[in-house]
Design an enzyme around this catalytic site. Structure first.
Site, PDB file in Angstrom:
ATOM      1  N   GLY A 207       0.832  -1.205   0.000  1.00  0.00           N
ATOM      2  CA  GLY A 207       0.000   0.000   0.000  1.00  0.00           C
ATOM      3  C   GLY A 207       0.864   1.251   0.000  1.00  0.00           C
ATOM      4  O   GLY A 207       0.797   2.067  -0.927  1.00  0.00           O
TER       5      GLY A 207
ATOM      6  N   THR B  53     -12.807   1.024  -0.694  1.00  0.00           N
ATOM      7  CA  THR B  53     -14.025   1.608  -0.133  1.00  0.00           C
ATOM      8  C   THR B  53     -15.051   1.863  -1.231  1.00  0.00           C
ATOM      9  O   THR B  53     -14.700   2.354  -2.312  1.00  0.00           O
ATOM     10  CB  THR B  53     -13.681   2.943   0.575  1.00  0.00           C
TER      11      THR B  53
ATOM     12  N   GLN C 199     -11.983   6.944  28.147  1.00  0.00           N
ATOM     13  CA  GLN C 199     -11.559   6.933  29.560  1.00  0.00           C
ATOM     14  C   GLN C 199     -12.518   7.774  30.413  1.00  0.00           C
ATOM     15  O   GLN C 199     -12.905   7.375  31.512  1.00  0.00           O
ATOM     16  CB  GLN C 199     -10.127   7.484  29.650  1.00  0.00           C
ATOM     17  N   ILE C 200     -12.907   8.925  29.895  1.00  0.00           N
ATOM     18  CA  ILE C 200     -13.819   9.807  30.650  1.00  0.00           C
ATOM     19  C   ILE C 200     -15.157   9.110  30.887  1.00  0.00           C
ATOM     20  O   ILE C 200     -15.780   9.281  31.935  1.00  0.00           O
ATOM     21  CB  ILE C 200     -13.983  11.153  29.897  1.00  0.00           C
TER      22      ILE C 200
ATOM     23  N   GLY D 195     -16.664   2.793  32.389  1.00  0.00           N
ATOM     24  CA  GLY D 195     -17.222   1.546  31.851  1.00  0.00           C
ATOM     25  C   GLY D 195     -18.214   1.790  30.740  1.00  0.00           C
ATOM     26  O   GLY D 195     -18.320   0.999  29.798  1.00  0.00           O
TER      27      GLY D 195
ATOM     28  N   GLU E  39      -5.248   6.312   3.251  1.00  0.00           N
ATOM     29  CA  GLU E  39      -4.765   7.425   2.396  1.00  0.00           C
ATOM     30  C   GLU E  39      -3.382   7.901   2.837  1.00  0.00           C
ATOM     31  O   GLU E  39      -3.099   9.095   2.891  1.00  0.00           O
ATOM     32  CB  GLU E  39      -5.809   8.550   2.329  1.00  0.00           C
TER      33      GLU E  39
HETATM   34  C1  LIG Z   1     -10.951   0.420   5.844  1.00  0.00           C
HETATM   35  C2  LIG Z   1      -9.952   0.734   4.772  1.00  0.00           C
HETATM   36  C3  LIG Z   1     -10.352   1.403   3.634  1.00  0.00           C
HETATM   37  C4  LIG Z   1      -9.440   1.644   2.594  1.00  0.00           C
HETATM   38  N1  LIG Z   1      -9.870   2.228   1.420  1.00  0.00           N
HETATM   39  C5  LIG Z   1      -9.031   2.243   0.347  1.00  0.00           C
HETATM   40  C6  LIG Z   1      -9.493   2.663  -0.944  1.00  0.00           C
HETATM   41  O1  LIG Z   1     -10.655   3.048  -1.120  1.00  0.00           O
HETATM   42  N2  LIG Z   1      -8.633   2.608  -1.998  1.00  0.00           N
HETATM   43  C7  LIG Z   1      -7.350   2.168  -1.862  1.00  0.00           C
HETATM   44  O2  LIG Z   1      -6.628   2.111  -2.864  1.00  0.00           O
HETATM   45  N3  LIG Z   1      -6.857   1.806  -0.637  1.00  0.00           N
HETATM   46  C8  LIG Z   1      -7.665   1.815   0.463  1.00  0.00           C
HETATM   47  N4  LIG Z   1      -7.199   1.407   1.685  1.00  0.00           N
HETATM   48  C9  LIG Z   1      -5.810   0.999   1.805  1.00  0.00           C
HETATM   49  C10 LIG Z   1      -4.927   1.935   2.639  1.00  0.00           C
HETATM   50  O3  LIG Z   1      -4.717   3.146   1.954  1.00  0.00           O
HETATM   51  C11 LIG Z   1      -3.620   1.181   2.966  1.00  0.00           C
HETATM   52  O4  LIG Z   1      -3.944   0.171   3.914  1.00  0.00           O
HETATM   53  C12 LIG Z   1      -2.532   2.084   3.497  1.00  0.00           C
HETATM   54  O5  LIG Z   1      -2.065   2.946   2.508  1.00  0.00           O
HETATM   55  C13 LIG Z   1      -1.344   1.289   4.050  1.00  0.00           C
HETATM   56  O6  LIG Z   1      -0.915   0.321   3.149  1.00  0.00           O
HETATM   57  P1  LIG Z   1      -0.691  -1.193   3.671  1.00  0.00           P
HETATM   58  O7  LIG Z   1      -1.908  -1.593   4.416  1.00  0.00           O
HETATM   59  O8  LIG Z   1      -0.270  -2.013   2.526  1.00  0.00           O
HETATM   60  O9  LIG Z   1       0.477  -1.079   4.720  1.00  0.00           O
HETATM   61  P2  LIG Z   1       2.075  -1.175   4.384  1.00  0.00           P
HETATM   62  O10 LIG Z   1       2.402  -0.246   3.280  1.00  0.00           O
HETATM   63  O11 LIG Z   1       2.434  -2.602   4.244  1.00  0.00           O
HETATM   64  O12 LIG Z   1       2.682  -0.593   5.736  1.00  0.00           O
HETATM   65  C14 LIG Z   1       2.799  -1.393   6.928  1.00  0.00           C
HETATM   66  C15 LIG Z   1       3.485  -0.513   7.975  1.00  0.00           C
HETATM   67  O13 LIG Z   1       4.820  -0.203   7.562  1.00  0.00           O
HETATM   68  C16 LIG Z   1       4.992   1.212   7.575  1.00  0.00           C
HETATM   69  N5  LIG Z   1       5.924   1.605   6.528  1.00  0.00           N
HETATM   70  C17 LIG Z   1       5.895   1.274   5.218  1.00  0.00           C
HETATM   71  N6  LIG Z   1       6.922   1.835   4.577  1.00  0.00           N
HETATM   72  C18 LIG Z   1       7.624   2.553   5.498  1.00  0.00           C
HETATM   73  C19 LIG Z   1       8.811   3.357   5.449  1.00  0.00           C
HETATM   74  N7  LIG Z   1       9.498   3.572   4.304  1.00  0.00           N
HETATM   75  N8  LIG Z   1       9.238   3.935   6.593  1.00  0.00           N
HETATM   76  C20 LIG Z   1       8.554   3.749   7.742  1.00  0.00           C
HETATM   77  N9  LIG Z   1       7.430   2.996   7.849  1.00  0.00           N
HETATM   78  C21 LIG Z   1       6.985   2.397   6.732  1.00  0.00           C
HETATM   79  C22 LIG Z   1       3.611   1.798   7.368  1.00  0.00           C
HETATM   80  O14 LIG Z   1       3.525   3.142   7.811  1.00  0.00           O
HETATM   81  C23 LIG Z   1       2.762   0.834   8.202  1.00  0.00           C
HETATM   82  O15 LIG Z   1       2.852   1.197   9.565  1.00  0.00           O
HETATM   83  C24 LIG Z   1      -8.083   1.227   2.739  1.00  0.00           C
HETATM   84  C25 LIG Z   1      -7.675   0.577   3.923  1.00  0.00           C
HETATM   85  C26 LIG Z   1      -8.593   0.299   4.908  1.00  0.00           C
HETATM   86  C27 LIG Z   1      -8.130  -0.467   6.124  1.00  0.00           C
END
Ligand SMILES: Cc1cc2nc3c(=O)[nH]c(=O)nc-3n(C[C@H](O)[C@H](O)[C@H](O)COP(=O)(O)OP(=O)(O)OC[C@H]3O[C@@H](n4cnc5c(N)ncnc54)[C@H](O)[C@@H]3O)c2cc1C
Length: 386
Positions: free
Chosen positions: A132, A160, A341-342, A345, A368
């Site tokens: 992502g 989404t 917390q506020i 329960g 995003e």
């Molecule tokens: C409910 C929901 C709705 C969504 N809707 C959409 C949508 O409509 N369209 C769409 O395209 N996507 C959508 N997403 C996807 C969302 O944008 C991604 O989950 C997000 O961008 C993170 O990508 P990933 O889950 O692959 O995490 P990863 O990229 O695998 O990241 C995992 C962790 O590693 C960290 N990380 C990665 N690279 C680095 C770096 N270089 N330095 C430090 N930390 C790093 C990240 O910050 C994160 O903490 C949605 C996700 C959810 C959960």
């Protein structure tokens, strides 16, 4: 010094959405949430109010407003419920906006009237199982041009609005050429709902945003006309970067709303609930929590107003959008924790909205662009190769 006061038009819109969210969404959304049910009727009412068309010209069925109006509406929706707010955010910022910004006249005329009315929803398929944050380099979905058609194969995750009964189109980012400097040529292709070879999974079981629609998408020799290319071939990367820059301001607005909702609920409860002979708000530990929560909301709101107003003025706003997203999503998470917390329960009971806010806040630090990605963007704007 920019003027952050709302003009009469924006204030009237804000108030209208505030009242609708309070009177028509707040009383019913908890039961949709518990049943993980998409609130079609609420979406239809928001459509009739024009909330899906705020940022689009009247010629496409929009309200002729601006992106700041869209953000103000998201703040007021987020103040009461995030499932509804993200449905509007994704439909507008991710679904309709790329078509408006990059589409041909024919594409705009075909898709925007339905999307602006809220009778149809759009989605944006970028994220993949393999990545992502680094989706461009990891892009495994491929589209090949054959006999004047794009043939798409691949999988998108977490999308989404992709599988509702009223979803009309998904903008899909796909690799359309070989690797060059670490990432493939990427293009965006519009895939109408129901196209052969395009299937959506069951809804995910999620921690929060339970009344919103999130699906996995599969493309198996899915064929669409060559005319479904959005903008120019090879411009997909630039398109999704621009889309996400704007989208971050919208998510910051939604996050500000959730943080404000936590303040609204907590101030009321801390004035009513008594412990040790006084309302709990009179105990300094609780009063200081409330003060910190109000300060976070104020900071988050100024940050997204600033980014949105720079965007509307045609100024560079990449850094400010990332700051607004980072600050506001942190504010939402911190305020949700403090509000729960506020409430003691009762904060853990579904009867009160703060438990829902708690479950909804976390994704704001992920979707995003994660908070780490926002920090990378800010650091890059400061001149460092983060
Ligand atoms: C409910 C929901 C709705 C969504 N809707 C959409 C949508 O409509 N369209 C769409 O395209 N996507 C959508 N997403 C996807 C969302 O944008 C991604 O989950 C997000 O961008 C993170 O990508 P990933 O889950 O692959 O995490 P990863 O990229 O695998 O990241 C995992 C962790 O590693 C960290 N990380 C990665 N690279 C680095 C770096 N270089 N330095 C430090 N930390 C790093 C990240 O910050 C994160 O903490 C949605 C996700 C959810 C959960």
């Amino acid at each position: 010094m920019p003027d952050y006061r709302l003009d009469a038009e924006h204030e009237a819109l804000r108030k209208t959405v505030e009242e609708f969210a309070r009177d028509a969404i707040a009383p019913v959304i908890g039961s949709f949430y518990e049943r993980c049910e998409f609130p079609y009727d609420i979406v239809a009412q928001l459509g009739r109010m024009g909330l899906f068309g705020l940022a689009f010209p009247e010629e496409y069925g929009g309200m002729g407003g601006d992106y700041f109006a869209h953000c103000l509406a998201l703040e007021e929706l987020g103040r009461v419920d995030s499932s509804v707010a993200i449905t509007v955010e994704a439909a507008v910022s991710l679904g309709a906006m790329p078509i408006y910004r990059f589409g041909t006249d024919a594409q705009k005329n075909q898709w925007l009237p339905g999307l602006c009315s809220g009778e149809r929803l759009g989605a944006f398929g970028l994220t993949e199982p393999g990545g992502g944050s680094d989706v461009a380099a990891a892009m495994a979905t491929k589209a090949v041009l054959a006999d004047d058609e794009w043939v798409i194969n691949g999988t998108k995750v977490f999308i989404t609005n992709a599988g509702t009964d009223i979803t009309s189109v998904v903008a899909v980012a796909a690799a359309t050429g070989p690797l060059d400097q670490g990432r493939p040529e990427i293009s965006t292709i519009l895939v109408p709902a129901g196209t052969d070879g395009f299937s959506v999974s069951k809804k995910y079981s999620k921690v929060g945003w339970s009344a919103s629609d999130t699906r996995e998408l599969s493309f198996s020799d899915c064929r669409v006309s060559a005319d479904n290319l959005l903008g120019e071939r090879g411009r997909g990367y630039a398109q999704f970067i621009a889309t996400l820059d704007e989208g971050r301001v919208a998510i910051a607005a939604l996050s500000t709303g959730l943080a404000q909702g936590c303040v609204d609920e907590s101030v009321r409860y801390a004035g009513e609930r008594r412990a040790f002979g006084a309302p709990i708000g009179e105990h300094q530990a609780i009063a200081f929590k409330l003060a910190d929560m109000a300060a976070r909301v104020h900071t988050a709101r100024l940050a997204y107003y600033d980014a949105a107003l720079r965007m509307l003025a045609g100024q560079r706003f990449k850094k400010e959008a990332a700051i607004a997203k980072l600050v506001a999503s942190n504010a939402a998470m911190d305020n949700a924790r403090d509000a729960t917390q506020i409430f003691g329960g009762y904060g853990f009971m579904n009867e009160f909205p703060v438990g829902r806010f708690y479950r909804d806040a976390k994704i704001l630090e992920i979707g995003e662009g994660t908070s780490e990605v926002q920090r990378m963007l800010i650091a890059r704007e400061l001149g460092f190769r983060a």
